[in-house]
Design an enzyme around this catalytic site. Sequence first.
Site, PDB file in Angstrom:
ATOM      1  N   HIS A  16       1.689   2.214  -3.496  1.00  0.00           N
ATOM      2  CA  HIS A  16       0.611   3.013  -4.100  1.00  0.00           C
ATOM      3  C   HIS A  16       0.669   4.455  -3.582  1.00  0.00           C
ATOM      4  O   HIS A  16       0.538   5.416  -4.346  1.00  0.00           O
ATOM      5  CB  HIS A  16      -0.756   2.425  -3.718  1.00  0.00           C
ATOM      6  N   GLU A  41       0.834  -1.212   0.000  1.00  0.00           N
ATOM      7  CA  GLU A  41       0.000   0.000   0.000  1.00  0.00           C
ATOM      8  C   GLU A  41       0.865   1.258   0.000  1.00  0.00           C
ATOM      9  O   GLU A  41       0.504   2.266  -0.606  1.00  0.00           O
ATOM     10  CB  GLU A  41      -0.962  -0.002   1.187  1.00  0.00           C
TER      11      GLU A  41
HETATM   12 ZN    ZN Z   1      -2.483  -2.874  -5.033  1.00  0.00          ZN
END
Ligand code: ZN
Length: 506
Positions: free
Chosen positions: A275, A272
């Site tokens: 991202h 995460e």
């Molecule tokens: Zn992902």
Amino acid sequence: VTVPVTDGTALGRLREVLGEVSDLTRAAELLSWDQETYMPPGGVEDRAAQLSTLGRLAHERLTSAEVGGLLERAASEVDGLPADSDDASLVRVTRRDYDQAVRVPATLVAEMAGAAARARPVWQEAKARSDWSLFAPSMELTVDLSRRLAEALGYEERPYDALLSLEEPDVTTTRVEALFAEIRGAVVPLLRDIAASAGRVDASVLDRPLDEARQLSFALETIVALGYDLGRGRQDLSAHPFCTTFGPGDVRVTTRTGPTLGDSCLHSSIHEAGHAMYEQGIARSLDRTPLFNGASSGVHESQSRLWENLVGRGRPFLAWFHPRLAAAFPETLAGVDADGLWRALNVVRPSYIRVDADEVTYNFHVMLRFEIETALLEGRLAVADVPEAWAARVREYLGLEAPADREGPLQDIHWTFGLGHFVGYSLGNLISAQLMAAARVALADLDGDVAAGDFAPLLGWLRDQVHRHGRKLTPDALVERATGRPIEAGPWIAYVREKYAGLYGV
Ligand code: ZN
């Protein structure tokens, strides 16, 4: 009717309207973030109404006749500007979004939202009972709505192309089939060899307990060390980890802890954070426009997987990570050195569950969903026959017996809201390997930097090559600019072959 224009240009007014659309969208995303993190269960119904109102307002604002007119006038204002300038890119990308949005009737949008909301509890029940037939009527509707969506959007060759165009510009169904054929040709024999020497990797450390409270703070320290800016972010708990953006100054991640090292949040937090670092790196000049986003789902996933797998499961990273982990959790890591941890974290174990899959088998999970989705959409497969089609592929690709429906076609939530949402996961794997190979050439001592815990050179390269551009470049253009080649499978295949040859001696 006189339209108020801030600086006398259509482009200025367009930026104003798009800023409002962005505000509405982000307000909805904040409500969704709250729903997944802190909202009490009793809030579900009101929250659904709030989200649907904000979604409708944003859609109406974007597809208004005013935006259509502004786009035409703005196109002549940016005529002659370089294609990758902020202004020319804004008009080009907004035009694409606008054209797609106006082609889909508002009634279909509402029908899809309603169907998704109703399908979710049906899916939960069907999954709990492990019975595909309970979900089949909802799936019939998902396929029917996806077909109607494809017809509304339009396509040249295959209806699935239309669905792909929403998340993966540049990529067609036929191209995905060719990429998957290439992956299959390389990975099926590799997996067979690995299975034959499975005893070489001892992964038992993954089953040892890992204190959950300490695990959470350790994961946060780790992603901050990688470059996640906590002054512009935060980490909370949710059932399914995700990343969400309310602006360049507020990009949040969520994660989920587990009782053992194998179930822990360590690598899902890194995922995460990959991202989130992408979103934190988009140029501020693109804020409150459609350009402030990732280039595509696949490019976004390339950033999460690059940090999670190519960095986070690599030997150089383990040289830095292992001593820190062992200091924080001495009882869990007792008797396991950096090399042992590296082996365990990369164990190849064909399994039924996509989100638990290792790097070698992961793409098979996407491949089988993609094959089933295209067959459903093109009328070559009936919804009732999905479990059988699933079992056949699980046997062929993963060498496993037919799974229970719960661990087969009912495992993911995606089919409650549509088809076409899996391909980005595999494209992300491919792009991450292409980018890593290029970074290795560009940075003199990438492995040395990573082993020393200095992630700034790699993050800086990604900022420059990928992050800052937001959605200005299409995925192929972005990848070609960074690596010299459009999206392709070769570098990923070379990466897994080399890594797993070393690990399994095959
Ligand atoms: Zn992902």
